[in-house]
Motif scaffolding. Structure first.
Motif, mmCIF file in Angstrom:
data_model
loop_
_atom_site.group_PDB
_atom_site.id
_atom_site.type_symbol
_atom_site.label_atom_id
_atom_site.label_comp_id
_atom_site.label_asym_id
_atom_site.label_seq_id
_atom_site.Cartn_x
_atom_site.Cartn_y
_atom_site.Cartn_z
ATOM 1 N N ALA A 101 -19.975 -18.017 0.179
ATOM 2 C CA ALA A 101 -18.778 -18.859 0.077
ATOM 3 C C ALA A 101 -17.670 -18.104 -0.652
ATOM 4 N N VAL A 102 -16.444 -18.309 -0.197
ATOM 5 C CA VAL A 102 -15.308 -17.592 -0.761
ATOM 6 C C VAL A 102 -15.174 -17.863 -2.262
ATOM 7 N N GLU A 103 -15.487 -19.055 -2.705
ATOM 8 C CA GLU A 103 -15.392 -19.379 -4.139
ATOM 9 C C GLU A 103 -16.331 -18.495 -4.961
ATOM 10 N N LYS A 104 -17.542 -18.272 -4.453
ATOM 11 C CA LYS A 104 -18.502 -17.421 -5.155
ATOM 12 C C LYS A 104 -18.059 -15.956 -5.109
ATOM 13 N N ARG A 105 -17.432 -15.548 -4.006
ATOM 14 C CA ARG A 105 -16.933 -14.177 -3.923
ATOM 15 C C ARG A 105 -15.804 -13.957 -4.924
ATOM 16 N N ILE A 106 -14.956 -14.970 -5.092
ATOM 17 C CA ILE A 106 -13.873 -14.868 -6.087
ATOM 18 C C ILE A 106 -14.465 -14.764 -7.479
ATOM 19 N N GLN A 107 -15.438 -15.625 -7.787
ATOM 20 C CA GLN A 107 -16.088 -15.589 -9.097
ATOM 21 C C GLN A 107 -16.742 -14.218 -9.331
ATOM 22 N N PHE A 108 -17.443 -13.734 -8.317
ATOM 23 C CA PHE A 108 -18.042 -12.401 -8.404
ATOM 24 C C PHE A 108 -16.968 -11.359 -8.705
ATOM 25 N N GLY A 109 -15.856 -11.416 -7.975
ATOM 26 C CA GLY A 109 -14.779 -10.437 -8.146
ATOM 27 C C GLY A 109 -14.194 -10.444 -9.545
ATOM 28 N N LEU A 110 -13.975 -11.637 -10.076
ATOM 29 C CA LEU A 110 -13.417 -11.733 -11.427
ATOM 30 C C LEU A 110 -14.400 -11.174 -12.460
ATOM 31 N N ASP A 111 -15.670 -11.565 -12.341
ATOM 32 C CA ASP A 111 -16.685 -11.052 -13.270
ATOM 33 C C ASP A 111 -16.817 -9.536 -13.154
ATOM 34 N N TYR A 112 -16.788 -9.043 -11.935
ATOM 35 C CA TYR A 112 -16.898 -7.607 -11.680
ATOM 36 C C TYR A 112 -15.740 -6.875 -12.352
ATOM 37 N N LEU A 113 -14.524 -7.381 -12.163
ATOM 38 C CA LEU A 113 -13.347 -6.749 -12.772
ATOM 39 C C LEU A 113 -13.434 -6.717 -14.292
ATOM 40 N N VAL A 114 -13.900 -7.810 -14.881
ATOM 41 C CA VAL A 114 -14.030 -7.865 -16.341
ATOM 42 C C VAL A 114 -15.000 -6.784 -16.819
ATOM 43 N N GLY A 115 -16.155 -6.678 -16.158
ATOM 44 C CA GLY A 115 -17.145 -5.666 -16.547
ATOM 45 C C GLY A 115 -16.669 -4.251 -16.304
ATOM 46 N N TRP A 116 -16.033 -4.029 -15.153
ATOM 47 C CA TRP A 116 -15.542 -2.704 -14.795
ATOM 48 C C TRP A 116 -14.437 -2.270 -15.753
ATOM 49 N N ALA A 117 -13.536 -3.189 -16.068
ATOM 50 C CA ALA A 117 -12.454 -2.878 -17.013
ATOM 51 C C ALA A 117 -13.033 -2.536 -18.386
ATOM 52 N N LYS A 118 -13.988 -3.333 -18.832
ATOM 53 C CA LYS A 118 -14.606 -3.086 -20.139
ATOM 54 C C LYS A 118 -15.241 -1.704 -20.175
ATOM 55 N N CYS A 119 -15.936 -1.329 -19.108
ATOM 56 C CA CYS A 119 -16.565 -0.009 -19.020
ATOM 57 C C CYS A 119 -15.531 1.114 -19.121
ATOM 58 N N ASN A 120 -14.310 0.846 -18.672
ATOM 59 C CA ASN A 120 -13.234 1.842 -18.713
ATOM 60 C C ASN A 120 -12.360 1.722 -19.957
ATOM 61 N N GLY A 121 -12.769 0.886 -20.906
ATOM 62 C CA GLY A 121 -12.015 0.738 -22.148
ATOM 63 C C GLY A 121 -10.692 0.018 -21.983
#
Length: 185
Positions: free
Chosen positions: A140-160
């Motif tokens: 579902a698109v809602e779950k893909r959006i949630q995944f995307g936001l969580d992914y961005l938060v983790g990826w950004a954190k990994c990059n400082g």
């Protein structure tokens, strides 16, 4: 980060700037998210990084002589715009805008159980991983959006990257931009 608050604000700004005058498909808006992900890679390839200290110094310069919105815009364009951090924020905001249009309530969703060891992958591989996750049509698109936001938060954190700070600055910058930011859609 409160995804519901950011979704409401991002969508309101997008509506006020004409992005929703024409109703496009979810895939249209997800593709615009993908273009922002590509811009993360382009900024990384050019080694364009934000300079928060120079931004704050320039923004706080001459408060009695230059109007605040002008100081903010000039400092933002000079030290933040089109950098890796700025493109992370753009990607986050695009996802929030779509969530706002779809009236996604993240408080009612089960947490994402996806985990990625971002540090084990290159910038391009992490970008591709995000695009793959957003493109899974059987989810579902809602779950893909949630995944995307969580992914961005983790990826950004990994990059400082302090993603929340950059999202707030970009949202502020976007409020002063012309309709559809001068683009066709």
């Amino acid at each position: 980060m409160n995804y519901n608050e950011y979704s409401k604000q991002a969508h309101e700004t997008a509506v006020n700037h004409g992005f929703w005058k024409t109703k496009y498909s979810n895939e249209h808006f997800l593709m615009l998210v993908c273009t922002e992900i590509a811009e993360i890679i382009e900024a990384d390839r050019k080694d364009k990084k934000a300079n928060r200290n120079k931004f704050l110094t320039e923004y706080n310069k001459y408060p009695a002589l230059v109007e605040e919105p002008t100081r903010f815009t000039c400092a933002f364009e000079k030290h933040i715009k089109d950098t890796i951090e700025d493109e992370f924020a753009d990607t986050f905001i695009r996802l929030c805008d779509l969530a706002g249009e779809l009236k996604v309530d993240f408080d009612k969703m089960l947490p994402c159980r996806y985990h990625r060891a971002f540090e084990r992958f290159s910038m391009t591989e992490n970008a591709f991983g995000l695009i793959k996750g957003l493109s899974k049509g059987q989810i579902a698109v809602e779950k893909r959006i949630q995944f995307g936001l969580d992914y961005l938060v983790g990826w950004a954190k990994c990059n400082g990257i302090n993603l929340e700070w950059h999202v707030k600055q970009k949202m502020r910058f976007n409020q002063g931009r012309p309709e559809r930011h001068g683009k066709k859609y």
